[in-house]
Design an enzyme around this catalytic site. Sequence first.
Site, PDB file in Angstrom:
ATOM      1  N   TYR A  24      -6.191 -14.375  62.800  1.00  0.00           N
ATOM      2  CA  TYR A  24      -6.932 -13.202  62.317  1.00  0.00           C
ATOM      3  C   TYR A  24      -7.581 -12.385  63.431  1.00  0.00           C
ATOM      4  O   TYR A  24      -7.827 -11.211  63.267  1.00  0.00           O
ATOM      5  CB  TYR A  24      -7.993 -13.630  61.299  1.00  0.00           C
ATOM      6  N   ASN A  97     -10.952  -4.411  52.515  1.00  0.00           N
ATOM      7  CA  ASN A  97      -9.869  -3.523  52.090  1.00  0.00           C
ATOM      8  C   ASN A  97     -10.076  -2.060  52.478  1.00  0.00           C
ATOM      9  O   ASN A  97      -9.147  -1.441  53.010  1.00  0.00           O
ATOM     10  CB  ASN A  97      -9.624  -3.669  50.587  1.00  0.00           C
ATOM     11  N   SER A 124      -2.018  -2.388  45.246  1.00  0.00           N
ATOM     12  CA  SER A 124      -2.977  -3.376  45.756  1.00  0.00           C
ATOM     13  C   SER A 124      -4.306  -2.680  46.040  1.00  0.00           C
ATOM     14  O   SER A 124      -4.398  -1.448  46.033  1.00  0.00           O
ATOM     15  CB  SER A 124      -2.448  -3.999  47.050  1.00  0.00           C
ATOM     16  N   VAL A 126      -5.903  -2.502  48.902  1.00  0.00           N
ATOM     17  CA  VAL A 126      -5.755  -1.708  50.122  1.00  0.00           C
ATOM     18  C   VAL A 126      -4.947  -0.455  49.803  1.00  0.00           C
ATOM     19  O   VAL A 126      -5.285   0.648  50.231  1.00  0.00           O
ATOM     20  CB  VAL A 126      -5.092  -2.520  51.259  1.00  0.00           C
ATOM     21  N   ARG A 146       5.404  -3.544  43.365  1.00  0.00           N
ATOM     22  CA  ARG A 146       6.150  -4.467  42.510  1.00  0.00           C
ATOM     23  C   ARG A 146       5.295  -4.786  41.313  1.00  0.00           C
ATOM     24  O   ARG A 146       4.147  -5.173  41.447  1.00  0.00           O
ATOM     25  CB  ARG A 146       6.440  -5.772  43.250  1.00  0.00           C
ATOM     26  N   ARG A 149       6.803  -4.979  33.493  1.00  0.00           N
ATOM     27  CA  ARG A 149       6.236  -4.468  32.248  1.00  0.00           C
ATOM     28  C   ARG A 149       5.382  -5.532  31.603  1.00  0.00           C
ATOM     29  O   ARG A 149       5.722  -6.691  31.720  1.00  0.00           O
ATOM     30  CB  ARG A 149       7.351  -4.044  31.315  1.00  0.00           C
TER      31      ARG A 149
END
Length: 166
Positions: A24, A97, A124, A126, A146, A149
Amino acid sequence: SEVVLKFLAAPINPSDLNLAEGTYGVKANLPAVGGNEGVAVVKEVGSGVKSLQVGDWVVPIKTPFGTWRQEAKAEENDLVKVRNDIPAAYASTLTINPATAYCLLHEFVKLQPGDVVIQNGGSSMVGQAVIQMARDMGLRTINISRFERPQQERSLKLMTNLGGDV
């Protein structure tokens, strides 16, 4: 200047996985509690605490903090007070984010109004921040996401409502 906290929400982000893997950019002292961001309510304040009161919502600004726990103690200077009239799930994502979205739009290439940003993961947290910041910068966005339904229509509507173009 110590504050006792009760965590209300703490998301799981790729940055958390990167921290656990040691990739990180900062290292946690082991043993460590996971979680880089979250929102907590102040349960107790020490006698030297000036800017926080019991009942305030706060987010930690020290990384790594270890937000994946129910309670914690922290120094007043390692916390920022946030509004408590938004959902805890939203407040819990205010530190990592949005900063990631900002860096994506400002640190890699000089973007000009009218430019187009193509992003994967537009739905998302972000991605949603990128859409809103890009809109405010006069940029257009193409958002790839992505989903299956029935979430598909809801996610498309959300991204469009936030200012996404495609």
